[in-house]
Design a protein around this motif. Sequence first.
Motif, PDB file in Angstrom:
ATOM      1  N   UNK A 152      -8.099  -7.263   4.615  1.00 49.44           N
ATOM      2  CA  UNK A 152      -6.945  -6.606   3.978  1.00 49.44           C
ATOM      3  C   UNK A 152      -7.545  -6.259   2.542  1.00 49.44           C
ATOM      4  N   UNK A 153      -8.147  -7.101   1.717  1.00 52.49           N
ATOM      5  CA  UNK A 153      -8.218  -6.735   0.309  1.00 52.49           C
ATOM      6  C   UNK A 153      -9.025  -5.766   0.211  1.00 52.49           C
ATOM      7  N   UNK A 154     -10.047  -5.562   1.271  1.00 51.92           N
ATOM      8  CA  UNK A 154     -11.005  -4.227   0.859  1.00 51.92           C
ATOM      9  C   UNK A 154     -10.264  -3.090   1.316  1.00 51.92           C
ATOM     10  N   UNK A 155      -9.460  -3.245   2.361  1.00 49.51           N
ATOM     11  CA  UNK A 155      -8.618  -2.154   3.072  1.00 49.51           C
ATOM     12  C   UNK A 155      -7.778  -1.441   1.947  1.00 49.51           C
ATOM     13  N   UNK A 156      -7.217  -2.099   1.109  1.00 50.43           N
ATOM     14  CA  UNK A 156      -5.922  -1.802   0.155  1.00 50.43           C
ATOM     15  C   UNK A 156      -6.734  -1.934  -1.215  1.00 50.43           C
ATOM     16  N   UNK A 157      -7.687  -2.323  -1.574  1.00 56.78           N
ATOM     17  CA  UNK A 157      -8.070  -2.445  -3.049  1.00 56.78           C
ATOM     18  C   UNK A 157      -7.806  -1.351  -3.730  1.00 56.78           C
ATOM     19  N   UNK A 158      -7.876  -0.409  -3.440  1.00 59.51           N
ATOM     20  CA  UNK A 158      -7.396   0.831  -4.456  1.00 59.51           C
ATOM     21  C   UNK A 158      -6.072   1.433  -3.871  1.00 59.51           C
ATOM     22  N   UNK A 159      -5.200   1.064  -3.263  1.00 63.48           N
ATOM     23  CA  UNK A 159      -3.944   1.550  -3.115  1.00 63.48           C
ATOM     24  C   UNK A 159      -2.909   1.023  -4.039  1.00 63.48           C
ATOM     25  N   UNK A 160      -1.988   1.859  -4.361  1.00 55.91           N
ATOM     26  CA  UNK A 160      -1.081   1.556  -5.567  1.00 55.91           C
ATOM     27  C   UNK A 160       0.380   0.842  -4.947  1.00 55.91           C
ATOM     28  N   UNK A 161       0.436   0.852  -3.603  1.00 57.35           N
ATOM     29  CA  UNK A 161       1.768   0.245  -3.169  1.00 57.35           C
ATOM     30  C   UNK A 161       2.883   1.139  -3.273  1.00 57.35           C
ATOM     31  N   UNK A 162       4.037   1.096  -2.933  1.00 55.94           N
ATOM     32  CA  UNK A 162       5.214   1.730  -2.587  1.00 55.94           C
ATOM     33  C   UNK A 162       6.560   1.043  -2.827  1.00 55.94           C
ATOM     34  N   UNK A 163       7.464   1.877  -3.620  1.00 51.35           N
ATOM     35  CA  UNK A 163       8.729   1.031  -3.851  1.00 51.35           C
ATOM     36  C   UNK A 163       9.905   2.123  -3.856  1.00 51.35           C
ATOM     37  N   UNK A 164      11.057   1.456  -3.394  1.00 53.58           N
ATOM     38  CA  UNK A 164      12.236   2.493  -3.338  1.00 53.58           C
ATOM     39  C   UNK A 164      13.251   1.674  -4.200  1.00 53.58           C
ATOM     40  N   UNK A 165      14.447   2.392  -4.584  1.00 53.46           N
ATOM     41  CA  UNK A 165      15.431   1.799  -5.608  1.00 53.46           C
ATOM     42  C   UNK A 165      16.055   0.473  -5.201  1.00 53.46           C
ATOM     43  N   UNK A 184       0.973  -1.380   0.118  1.00 53.98           N
ATOM     44  CA  UNK A 184       0.207   0.020   0.093  1.00 53.98           C
ATOM     45  C   UNK A 184       0.766   1.363  -0.003  1.00 53.98           C
ATOM     46  N   UNK A 185       0.409   2.482  -0.391  1.00 48.43           N
ATOM     47  CA  UNK A 185       1.310   3.593  -0.356  1.00 48.43           C
ATOM     48  C   UNK A 185       1.294   3.916   0.993  1.00 48.43           C
ATOM     49  N   UNK A 186       2.341   4.685   1.247  1.00 50.21           N
ATOM     50  CA  UNK A 186       2.696   5.309   2.563  1.00 50.21           C
ATOM     51  C   UNK A 186       1.486   6.325   3.007  1.00 50.21           C
ATOM     52  N   UNK A 187       0.927   7.062   1.879  1.00 47.35           N
ATOM     53  CA  UNK A 187       0.088   7.989   2.134  1.00 47.35           C
ATOM     54  C   UNK A 187      -1.077   7.231   3.196  1.00 47.35           C
ATOM     55  N   UNK A 188      -1.601   6.121   2.355  1.00 47.08           N
ATOM     56  CA  UNK A 188      -2.570   5.314   2.725  1.00 47.08           C
ATOM     57  C   UNK A 188      -2.432   4.599   4.201  1.00 47.08           C
ATOM     58  N   UNK A 189      -1.201   4.178   4.330  1.00 48.92           N
ATOM     59  CA  UNK A 189      -0.747   3.740   5.795  1.00 48.92           C
ATOM     60  C   UNK A 189      -0.461   4.838   6.706  1.00 48.92           C
ATOM     61  N   UNK A 190      -0.320   6.001   6.565  1.00 47.83           N
ATOM     62  CA  UNK A 190      -0.241   6.905   7.264  1.00 47.83           C
ATOM     63  C   UNK A 190      -1.236   7.413   7.693  1.00 47.83           C
ATOM     64  N   UNK A 191      -2.299   7.407   6.505  1.00 48.94           N
ATOM     65  CA  UNK A 191      -3.921   7.782   7.128  1.00 48.94           C
ATOM     66  C   UNK A 191      -4.555   6.536   7.993  1.00 48.94           C
TER      67      UNK A 191
END
Length: 722
Positions: A552-565, A221-228
């Motif tokens: 979990x599937x409902x919680x993050x169904x629209x979240x795009x995820x997060x990556x670092x190099x 999930x994206x960090x923004x979503x996780x922070x929310x």
Amino acid sequence: MKQTEEKELQEAELPKVSFDEFVAPDYEEWKQEAIATLKGGSFEKKLFTKTYEGITLEPMYTMEMAPNPEELSNLPGMENYMRGTHEGGYITKPWLIAQQMDDVIPAELNKLIKHELEKGATAINIKLDALTKQGQNGDKIDKQIQKGGVSISTIQDMYEVFAGLDLRKYQLYVNCGANNSLMISMLSAMLKANSQKLTDVHGCIGADPIGVLVAKGELSASLDDLFDELAKTVKWTEKNVPELRTIILDGQVYSDGGASAVQELGYVLATAITYIRELQKRGLEINTIAKQMQFTFSLGAMFFMEIAKLRAARQLWSKVVESFGGDKEAQKMIIHACTANFNKTVYDPYVNMLRTTTEAFSAVVGGIDSLEVQPFDSAIRLGDEFSRRIARNTQIMLQNECNLCQPVDPAGGSWYIESLTKQVAEKSWQVMQQVEVDGGMIEALKAGKVQGDVKDVLMQRFKKLAQRADRVVGVNMYANALEELLEKNELDVAAIKEMRTKQINDFVDDIDEKFRDEKLLQLRQSIQNKSDDLINVLEAVFSAGATLEDARNVLYETSEGENIPCMVEKHRFTEQFEQLRDKAKAYEVEHGEKLKIFLANMGKIPQHKPRADFSTGFFEVGGFEVLKNDGFMTTDEAAEAAVKSGALVAIICSTDDTYPELVPPVAKKIKAEKPEMIVMLAGAPAPEYEASYREAGVEEFIHVRANCYNILTWLQQQGGIK
């Protein structure tokens, strides 16, 4: 009476000693004596120690070197909390014995928890398996389960974990990974279903999304979503479970990558600052945020450095929270410490008992709140009853037999530790400030700067280990050539998966699917409406029979995820040398024998023994068999014996004075009879002789400055080990 008279007579005859007659030498006087003792050796090079933290340790500390007492926190439980957050220290509040409990099956974990508590643990430290942390059900269990951790997929699993446990009596410590709303809401639903009080729960059920990003390189999930989500969890917890902390700042992810103590502390502080800012954006104030944070630090091998790190951590955290406007209570740092993964060995693993003991000692002196001592075989397998008991009893002995519950701040007043604490604090603050200059922790990670700096220190560590400037008993020094590795107690993945699948299916078969789906729909609507009532909605979802994965599937169904190099890769200090031993063992199994090293010992035993012993230790850490002898009186005898030995290598061992006469003929004769045999010399050659030795056939030299790892790797390759 007679004994009393004799004693009085003896005391009368003994003159009183006044120490005034002894003049204390100053530092310069001691330095001059030390220089004289070194007999020409460099005072700075011999007696000063440079650390991976960029700190140079003095050979001796004096009162003048210590920080000004007026600059320091002088009382435990006061000022900046460097000396501890409790006025009475462990006398009034002993540290919690929080041994990790990692059984996979919920009911079996419950038995393990009760056993640990019965045997002396004073907190419940639960490890979740990787799938549970990712929000996936236990029917997807794979080989990752070999690392241990309980699989929790349903409210029934949660009940089985905590059945019969008094949560009022024991603090919890659960690292949930990137998300903790699912675990907290499932626990809440289970307690309410069993008429238990949610307010009984205290301790930490924490999330550390940035820590997971560092360790894995990605988030689902994206960090923004996780922070929310984290903000909603913090708000709910403050209102409903005020004694529960929900944010973990995990320094182990950096320590596992080889980071220095100041890097670990600096990056953890930078991460904490990021969480503060992100949660403030979402309407939370500093006192609420800080009081929900719990820090986890790894305990390395540098005893005094670890003490200083823990003391500096409290001091700097107080400064950070104060700068955000937090009150004195919010400035208190709660520390859970764990013995390091990085320096534990697979070979000679019983030495790990000594390592964990000194690490635990440093944690206690440094003033932690809870402590986890890892089993000595943790680098090899999941702990068994024996290794768990040894780890647990280490803490019990420190508390009850070593009397380490007193005094308060035992390091206080030590010129060395007070100085070192100040240096660690300054260096760590610089690391944190550099992250701020780079745009904050998230931007620094995206740019790969944090990962690069940690890797730089890791490479320094590997280089020093390869050269044996750093020594690890049983691995790159003093290897046991006859050692048999501990067997791995591997789990039956297929059987566990089958059991968990049946348990989950049996649970799902008994629920009202329509009612569950209605609650999942309410969860979806709550997320779409950005409602703050997330935990209560999730609680209703689990009460209705939803599994962890459903929610979990409902919680993050629209979240795009997060990556670092790149991530901070997990390593162990000794892994390279252990790989050499592994390869050597595989070769022995395949060929029925080890690669051999022949000692071409020249002269009588006193002449060759020091370098023969050095050579034996040098090669045995690579899994080679060393062929020994009592020495040869002539070069012909030595060369003939070397050729007949069938060894891969012949190494000439004698003294520097005899080498010019002995080395060329021995090397030439061996090469003439057996050109493929590698000839080496024990000792660094004098510059004026090196060329003639190489011309005679010597291919390599081993000595205290040689790169042991590179030489052994090359020799294995020459012997056919790839």
